[in-house]
Scaffold this active site. Structure first.
Site, PDB file in Angstrom:
ATOM      1  N   LYS A   1      50.612  36.263  52.592  1.00 29.22           N
ATOM      2  CA  LYS A   1      50.262  35.352  53.151  1.00 29.22           C
ATOM      3  C   LYS A   1      49.298  34.194  51.124  1.00 29.22           C
ATOM      4  O   LYS A   1      48.966  35.336  50.780  1.00 29.22           O
ATOM      5  CB  LYS A   1      48.548  35.467  53.240  1.00 29.22           C
ATOM      6  CG  LYS A   1      48.624  34.341  54.630  1.00 29.22           C
ATOM      7  CD  LYS A   1      49.197  34.158  56.532  1.00 29.22           C
ATOM      8  CE  LYS A   1      48.512  34.216  56.711  1.00 29.22           C
ATOM      9  NZ  LYS A   1      48.552  34.199  58.123  1.00 29.22           N
TER      10      LYS A   1
HETATM   11  P1  NAD Z   1      44.144  25.674  63.504  1.00 30.25           P
HETATM   12  O1  NAD Z   1      44.147  25.657  62.760  1.00 30.25           O
HETATM   13  O2  NAD Z   1      45.176  24.566  64.827  1.00 30.25           O
HETATM   14  O3  NAD Z   1      42.871  25.957  65.194  1.00 30.25           O
HETATM   15  C1  NAD Z   1      41.759  26.871  64.984  1.00 30.25           C
HETATM   16  C2  NAD Z   1      41.551  26.528  66.338  1.00 30.25           C
HETATM   17  O4  NAD Z   1      39.571  27.133  65.724  1.00 30.25           O
HETATM   18  C3  NAD Z   1      40.752  24.790  66.092  1.00 30.25           C
HETATM   19  O5  NAD Z   1      40.444  23.875  66.778  1.00 30.25           O
HETATM   20  C4  NAD Z   1      38.822  25.461  65.116  1.00 30.25           C
HETATM   21  O6  NAD Z   1      38.485  24.411  65.558  1.00 30.25           O
HETATM   22  C5  NAD Z   1      38.397  26.009  65.823  1.00 30.25           C
HETATM   23  N1  NAD Z   1      37.263  27.095  65.196  1.00 30.25           N
HETATM   24  C6  NAD Z   1      37.185  27.648  63.972  1.00 30.25           C
HETATM   25  N2  NAD Z   1      36.245  28.181  63.563  1.00 30.25           N
HETATM   26  C7  NAD Z   1      36.070  28.539  65.378  1.00 30.25           C
HETATM   27  C8  NAD Z   1      34.917  29.689  65.907  1.00 30.25           C
HETATM   28  N3  NAD Z   1      33.611  29.939  64.829  1.00 30.25           N
HETATM   29  N4  NAD Z   1      34.172  28.605  67.001  1.00 30.25           N
HETATM   30  C9  NAD Z   1      35.471  28.364  68.020  1.00 30.25           C
HETATM   31  N5  NAD Z   1      36.081  27.804  67.675  1.00 30.25           N
HETATM   32  C10 NAD Z   1      35.967  27.520  66.239  1.00 30.25           C
HETATM   33  O7  NAD Z   1      44.678  26.880  63.462  1.00 30.25           O
HETATM   34  P2  NAD Z   1      45.892  28.219  64.422  1.00 30.25           P
HETATM   35  O8  NAD Z   1      47.238  28.032  64.212  1.00 30.25           O
HETATM   36  O9  NAD Z   1      45.878  28.292  65.810  1.00 30.25           O
HETATM   37  O10 NAD Z   1      45.074  29.724  64.647  1.00 30.25           O
HETATM   38  C11 NAD Z   1      44.177  30.078  65.086  1.00 30.25           C
HETATM   39  C12 NAD Z   1      44.571  31.694  64.695  1.00 30.25           C
HETATM   40  O11 NAD Z   1      45.562  32.275  65.159  1.00 30.25           O
HETATM   41  C13 NAD Z   1      43.841  31.861  63.294  1.00 30.25           C
HETATM   42  O12 NAD Z   1      43.544  33.496  63.133  1.00 30.25           O
HETATM   43  C14 NAD Z   1      45.615  32.144  62.502  1.00 30.25           C
HETATM   44  O13 NAD Z   1      45.351  33.003  61.785  1.00 30.25           O
HETATM   45  C15 NAD Z   1      45.873  33.408  64.041  1.00 30.25           C
HETATM   46  N6  NAD Z   1      47.091  32.752  63.611  1.00 30.25           N
HETATM   47  C16 NAD Z   1      48.467  31.730  64.398  1.00 30.25           C
HETATM   48  C17 NAD Z   1      49.638  31.644  64.325  1.00 30.25           C
HETATM   49  C18 NAD Z   1      50.150  30.697  64.540  1.00 30.25           C
HETATM   50  O14 NAD Z   1      51.268  30.585  64.604  1.00 30.25           O
HETATM   51  N7  NAD Z   1      50.145  29.457  64.003  1.00 30.25           N
HETATM   52  C19 NAD Z   1      50.536  32.973  64.475  1.00 30.25           C
HETATM   53  C20 NAD Z   1      49.293  34.237  64.246  1.00 30.25           C
HETATM   54  C21 NAD Z   1      48.391  33.681  64.490  1.00 30.25           C
END
Ligand code: NAD
Length: 431
Positions: A121
């Site tokens: 990561k």
């Molecule tokens: P992203 O940046 O696209 O979306 C995150 C969203 O969460 C944003 O809209 C943000 O405004 C919101 N957010 C942030 N802090 C917040 C809070 N305290 N309360 C409510 N909303 C909040 O990110 P993503 O890619 O969707 O990732 C989200 C999570 O999923 C992370 O933990 C990431 O590690 C995990 N993840 C992502 C992927 C992927 O393919 N993108 C894969 C596995 C895991």
């Protein structure tokens, strides 16, 4: 290596560092699962440490001519089962312990879905929302230049995570390719389609969440059409999960964002909400919904809660108030180890992050395979293969839970640790 370190800067106030430090949270689950497995002590020592940790200080010329220095990391936790794999996060709350935890979760996640990758990561401490596009590009390219000796299709393959996207992957791919004097598209996944991205990658993590929700309601004998869902985080994972769940007959009654939640007990129109957010840059003010304070929705009435924002959202402060029957962890590390115990006592069915959000890395694996064979699949084929892997992995985790009488998270860790440990034992320790 100490597992008691700094508290997570993103965590809610009033919690102690041991509860919110993601590396300590990972270590607590790892130790429990390793004990249950009677894991060899030496192998446990290997897996308790990341294999490699790189810290870089990245000078960037800002648009006004000033030079700024940003700090970035890349942690490779294990390569026992294959090249490192894991996203890159741009956020002011990034810390080395967070990146360590996320890297180790990638090791376990790739093992749970049985794809031939280890875990890695990366992250840069920055607020990408206040950087211009040109500053973001210079930051990304200089960070990539520092990583060139450590990444590659057979070494470590980055992907998007919080606040990084297809454009950033394209810059990483181009910078790496320029250093190698040839186009190397398999160095990152989550790329735009024109540069060797995969059909279905953008929706993959949300689609994986939806698949495991389907399997969970089957197991719990719940009816899809009477299943109310609340999603926290309306980004890549949360918005796609919400859209796919709503399309298939679930009722999404609430969406929580950092600036507050919106609620409608009769269901929110997710497609219309996506358009509203696109136009207004916030979910607030969505017609027909009631506004709520940030995090209030986590404990509101629903059947499935999908935390898909960030770490440490379900904690010892609010776990006892959770009303959901199922928690499907779209985010990495949304539940603290203390909260796990409370949810277990309440009988909540937790689909742990290393299973629930593994759809993303699974389709990243498909992207890497397609790039390396230079032959691309149709979206239906990607989705069907994803469905197979998620179904199989869900059942494999349930088998461990039933056989060892442990909760789903410990079962998923046990399955993963078993697979990684077996690779380490077969390869032996190189001297
Ligand atoms: P992203 O940046 O696209 O979306 C995150 C969203 O969460 C944003 O809209 C943000 O405004 C919101 N957010 C942030 N802090 C917040 C809070 N305290 N309360 C409510 N909303 C909040 O990110 P993503 O890619 O969707 O990732 C989200 C999570 O999923 C992370 O933990 C990431 O590690 C995990 N993840 C992502 C992927 C992927 O393919 N993108 C894969 C596995 C895991």
């Amino acid at each position: 290596m100490s597992v008691i370190a700094e508290p997570s800067p993103a965590a809610p106030a009033g919690l102690d560092a041991n509860e919110t430090n993601p590396w300590a949270a990972q270590a607590a689950r790892f130790q429990t699962a390793a004990r249950k497995l009677n894991l060899d002590e030496g192998v446990a020592k290997v897996l308790a440490h990341p294999a490699r940790e790189l810290t870089v200080h990245i000078p960037v010329t800002m648009d006004d001519g000033r030079i700024e220095v940003f700090t970035g990391y890349r942690v490779q936790h294990s390569e026992a089962r294959g090249p490192g794999k894991g996203g890159i996060r741009y956020d002011s709350n990034v810390s080395l312990d967070e990146v360590r935890a996320l890297a180790s979760w990638m090791t376990w996640k790739c093992a749970v879905v049985n794809i031939p990758f280890g875990g890695a990561k990366g992250g840069i401490i920055c607020d990408p929302h206040i950087l211009s596009k040109n500053e973001l590009e210079r930051l990304t390219r200089r960070y990539t230049a520092e990583l060139v000796p450590f990444i590659g299709p057979e070494r470590d393959v980055p992907a998007p995570d919080v606040n990084t996207n297809e454009q950033i992957m394209a810059w990483i791919m181009d910078t790496y390719s320029m250093h190698h004097r040839k186009t190397v598209n398999a160095v990152v996944t989550g790329k735009p389609l024109t540069l060797g991205g995969s059909q279905g990658r953008r929706q993959a993590t949300g689609r994986g969440c939806k698949i495991v929700c389907d399997r969970a309601i089957e197991r719990l004998k719940m009816n899809k059409n009477q299943t109310r869902v609340i999603v926290q985080g309306f980004g890549n994972v949360g918005s796609n999960a919400a859209e796919l769940l709503a399309e298939d007959g679930y009722t999404v009654v609430g969406v929580d964002e950092y600036d507050g939640g919106i609620h409608n007990p009769n269901g929110l129109d997710i497609k219309a909400l996506l358009q509203h957010r696109e136009k207004n840059r916030t979910i607030q003010g969505f017609p027909g919904s009631k506004p709520l304070k940030p995090r209030e929705l986590l404990t509101a009435a629903c059947d499935i809660l999908v935390p898909a924002a960030t770490e440490n959202q379900i904690t010892s402060q609010n776990a006892h108030k959770i009303q959901a029957k199922i928690v499907c962890e779209g985010a990495n590390g949304p539940t603290t180890a203390k909260a796990d115990d409370i949810l277990q006592e309440k009988g909540v069915f937790v689909i742990p992050d290393i299973l629930a959000n593994a759809g993303g890395v699974t389709v990243s694996y498909f992207e890497w395979v397609q790039d390396r064979q230079g032959y691309f699949w149709k979206e239906a084929e990607v989705n069907a293969r994803l469905q197979d892997i998620m179904d199989e992995s869900f059942h494999a985790v349930m088998e461990y839970a039933d056989k060892h009488q442990v909760n789903n998270r410990i079962a998923a860790y046990m399955l993963a640790i078993d697979r990684v440990a077996s690779a380490i034992q077969l390869r032996g320790i190189y001297a």
